[in-house]
Design an enzyme around this catalytic site. Structure first.
Site, mmCIF file in Angstrom:
data_model
loop_
_atom_site.group_PDB
_atom_site.id
_atom_site.type_symbol
_atom_site.label_atom_id
_atom_site.label_comp_id
_atom_site.label_asym_id
_atom_site.label_seq_id
_atom_site.Cartn_x
_atom_site.Cartn_y
_atom_site.Cartn_z
ATOM 1 N N ASP A 1 38.397 39.353 42.662
ATOM 2 C CA ASP A 1 38.565 39.502 41.210
ATOM 3 C C ASP A 1 39.924 38.985 40.759
ATOM 4 O O ASP A 1 40.964 39.388 41.293
ATOM 5 C CB ASP A 1 38.430 40.986 40.853
ATOM 6 C CG ASP A 1 37.733 41.232 39.536
ATOM 7 O OD1 ASP A 1 37.587 40.275 38.762
ATOM 8 O OD2 ASP A 1 37.328 42.379 39.283
ATOM 9 N N ASP A 2 39.931 38.080 39.769
ATOM 10 C CA ASP A 2 41.158 37.643 39.082
ATOM 11 C C ASP A 2 42.137 36.897 39.996
ATOM 12 O O ASP A 2 43.354 37.004 39.820
ATOM 13 C CB ASP A 2 41.884 38.842 38.447
ATOM 14 C CG ASP A 2 41.126 39.445 37.283
ATOM 15 O OD1 ASP A 2 39.987 39.028 37.037
ATOM 16 O OD2 ASP A 2 41.677 40.346 36.607
ATOM 17 N N CYS B 1 34.957 38.173 33.695
ATOM 18 C CA CYS B 1 34.242 38.605 34.893
ATOM 19 C C CYS B 1 32.726 38.407 34.881
ATOM 20 O O CYS B 1 32.178 37.690 35.707
ATOM 21 C CB CYS B 1 34.560 40.071 35.174
ATOM 22 S SG CYS B 1 36.315 40.388 35.442
ATOM 23 N N HIS C 1 29.002 41.933 38.067
ATOM 24 C CA HIS C 1 29.799 42.841 37.251
ATOM 25 C C HIS C 1 29.046 44.167 37.173
ATOM 26 O O HIS C 1 27.845 44.194 36.881
ATOM 27 C CB HIS C 1 30.016 42.273 35.849
ATOM 28 C CG HIS C 1 31.038 43.032 35.074
ATOM 29 N ND1 HIS C 1 32.393 42.900 35.297
ATOM 30 C CD2 HIS C 1 30.916 43.952 34.085
ATOM 31 C CE1 HIS C 1 33.054 43.695 34.482
ATOM 32 N NE2 HIS C 1 32.187 44.351 33.739
ATOM 33 N N ASP D 1 36.812 34.917 40.929
ATOM 34 C CA ASP D 1 35.857 34.777 39.829
ATOM 35 C C ASP D 1 36.421 33.985 38.655
ATOM 36 O O ASP D 1 35.672 33.423 37.863
ATOM 37 C CB ASP D 1 35.278 36.126 39.395
ATOM 38 C CG ASP D 1 36.300 37.126 38.884
ATOM 39 O OD1 ASP D 1 37.515 36.863 38.987
ATOM 40 O OD2 ASP D 1 35.878 38.193 38.387
ATOM 41 N N HIS D 2 37.725 33.917 38.521
ATOM 42 C CA HIS D 2 38.401 33.045 37.547
ATOM 43 C C HIS D 2 39.885 33.102 37.852
ATOM 44 O O HIS D 2 40.321 33.831 38.752
ATOM 45 C CB HIS D 2 38.140 33.488 36.099
ATOM 46 C CG HIS D 2 38.169 34.970 35.908
ATOM 47 N ND1 HIS D 2 39.313 35.713 36.067
ATOM 48 C CD2 HIS D 2 37.182 35.860 35.622
ATOM 49 C CE1 HIS D 2 39.039 36.983 35.876
ATOM 50 N NE2 HIS D 2 37.741 37.111 35.611
#
Length: 593
Positions: A27-28, A81, A135, A340-341
């Site tokens: 995540d992130d 997300c 998510h 995810d990004h």
């Protein structure tokens, strides 16, 4: 099981051994990692000789990258997300899934699409998941009245799904709403961190698979998905990972001001961060507007905490990889990892994701295919998150995922891809490296436009998008007053980090469409913010533009200067506008029908 999907899988596959798959989601995670490669760190680290940069301590990621395909220029479809994960897990862009928020479930608003783990499940795999893959909550099917728990159960998994008991981490009262926490050893021993628990569970799953295979009670190939929560806010990490980054070594962003000439619609007010009590108190309850900034000490503390959280995640991933080796699985397992990004750490005064800027849309993608990527492949050809689905299908199952049809039939086509398998690119890169000793991938250019073309004739480009609330006031493409309040974008912005449905589902909104590509070997990012859901249902109207951005990455990798209205860039702008309006070869979604 969908018979039509099964038939496609059988027809597309050939007789070949199925490979086990270990699937990591993070995540992130931004592109600022410890392994080397061209441009691996995103805007900032490539300029480290003059601006300074903190390389995150990620030895296990570095080790995995050394034997993997690494997409050095990999991009997400939407930098938040649920939309990005839904796109990756269904291999479709947000305009095809209809997921632009953290609330909507693709099977409800889009279609009954086959997911990546579901594909393996249909093909006889043992599919087990833990942590954050989809998510969580309503966005992945949770329905309290019917008892459905979310996580795309029962479609994607045939084993019990795992969430860390300490996911809502017990905290001291004075830290209960803090954006970062340095966890001392005694606290960690009492309350193991969630990502530690997720790694523990993955190791237990792998051990159980080994025991079952040895006993002959279950010999199915496995697809084991491990979703780490950190470095997502709040940045909670062990004390020893904070010690890796002395506060006085943390470098401030090179430029904390918004890009010159940026349209106000491009801005995100960092509400996700300001929601935390410690930051809210500093900001007196106000989100960040263009030109605002946090105190230098706070910026350094947040950056340090983010880095510590990444290193904690890396340690847990390393434990799972070591278990894979100890159990004798490692040599023939296909391993993938994605962030995810990206994430903004104060560059331009921006925090979190929620934009179309490079730091938000660019994210790590690693795929290890034994026998193909053993020497490591660092590719500078543009790749996208939607490419992972068909890549794993080919690498592990020897299946070719058919391209999605154009038009509205995409919504009733269960099994297809809007991406491309990266296995042919891996093969091309491997051959090129053996023949030429490495170097930048050689691409053809389209006559006239000089846009880069891949071996298959498609444009070498990546496409992203981001929604905003509808810009009601007529605003020309030349309006670039960054001091204007961003209130018009607040509705969709709130939907992007809260559990509410995006207005793009049911009324007008503004959508920012963005492309990054090269012209004559020179890289640019081009973005248009346009009407959505006005001229056609769930489709853009490029004739009504409320903001345009053009960044010359060859001269401005940090995207500090919007040059869309400069005379010297008008031909470039026209070329990129035509490419953006056309969309990817498989189209953004059912635009033209």
């Amino acid at each position: 099981m969908n018979p039509a999907v099964l038939l496609v899988l059988v027809l597309c596959g050939v007789a070949a051994a199925k490979r086990d798959v270990l699937f990591f989601a993070v995540d992130d995670l931004r592109m600022q990692l410890s392994f080397e490669g061209p441009g691996v760190a995103g805007p900032g680290c490539p300029l480290s000789e003059t601006l300074g940069c903190t390389k995150m301590v990620t030895p296990h990621l570095a080790s995995l990258a050394a034997t993997s395909f690494v997409g050095m220029k990999n991009y997400v479809q939407q930098a938040v997300c649920s939309p990005t994960r839904t796109s990756l897990l269904t291999s479709r862009r947000p305009d095809a899934t209809h997921v632009w928020d953290l609330y909507s479930y693709f099977r409800t608003v889009g279609g009954n699409f086959t997911t990546l783990p579901e594909m393996f499940k249909i093909n006889g795999y043992y599919t087990a998941g833990g942590g954050k893959i989809f998510h969580p909550g309503h966005a992945s099917g949770m329905n309290k009245s019917s008892g459905l728990p979310g996580d795309d159960i029962p479609y994607s998994w045939n084993q019990p799904y795992f969430h860390a008991p300490n996911l809502q981490y017990p905290l001291y009262p004075d830290n209960s709403a803090k954006s970062w926490i340095n966890v001392n050893q005694s606290t960690e021993e009492r309350w193991p961190l969630p990502d530690t628990q997720i790694a523990d569970n993955a190791i237990s799953v792998l051990k159980a698979i080994k025991q079952q295979r040895d006993a002959g009670t279950d010999t199915r190939p496995f697809f084991v998905a491990v979703g780490f929560h950190k470095p997502h806010l709040p940045f909670i990490a062990p004390e020893h990972t904070y010690d890796l980054y002395p506060l006085d070594s943390i470098v401030l962003p090179a430029d904390n001001q918004p890009p010159s000439g940026m349209p106000s619609v491009a801005w995100s007010d960092s509400g996700e961060l300001v929601n935390y009590k410690d930051i809210n108190e500093i900001r007196h309850g106000k989100n960040l507007q263009p030109g605002d900034d946090l105190p230098n000490q706070t910026v350094k503390e947040l950056r340090r905490a983010y880095y510590a959280a990444v290193s904690h995640m890396d340690e847990q991933m390393g434990r799972v990889l070591q278990a894979l080796k100890d159990l004798g699985f490692y040599d023939d397992v296909v391993i993938s990892l994605f962030g995810d990004h990206g994430w903004q750490l104060g560059e331009h005064g921006e925090w979190c994701k929620h934009t179309n800027f490079e730091l938000a849309t660019r994210a790590p993608l690693l795929v290890r295919v034994p026998g193909l990527t053993d020497g490591g492949i660092n590719s500078t050809e543009y790749t996208e998150h939607i490419d992972l689905f068909p890549t794993l299908a080919e690498a592990a199952l020897n299946i070719t995922v058919p391209p999605c049809p154009k038009g509205h039939s995409i919504l009733t086509t269960d099994f297809c891809t809007m991406g491309r398998s990266l296995v042919p690119l891996m093969q091309q890169e491997q051959q090129r490296m053996s023949e030429m000793g490495g170097g930048v991938t050689a691409l053809r250019e389209e006559p006239g436009t000089r846009l880069a073309l891949r071996a298959d004739g498609s444009y070498d480009a990546s496409f992203s998008q981001y929604p905003r609330g509808y810009q009601k006031a007529e605003q020309s493409a030349e309006t670039t007053d960054v001091a204007a309040p961003a209130s018009a974008s607040s509705t969709a912005a709130a939907a992007s980090f809260s559990e509410t449905a995006s207005p793009c589902l049911y009324t007008h909104c503004t959508m920012g469409y963005s492309v990054v590509t090269r012209i004559a070997g020179h890289e640019y990012r081009y973005t248009e913010w346009v009407d959505f859901n006005t001229l056609k249902y769930r489709a853009p109207n490029f004739d009504r533009n409320v903001g345009t951005e053009l960044y010359d990455h060859g001269n401005d990798v940090a995207e500090n200067f919007n040059v869309f209205d400069k005379a010297d860039y008008q031909q470039v702008k026209a070329t990129l506008a035509a490419l953006l309006h056309k969309g990817p070869d498989s189209s953004w979604g059912p635009w033209n029908h």
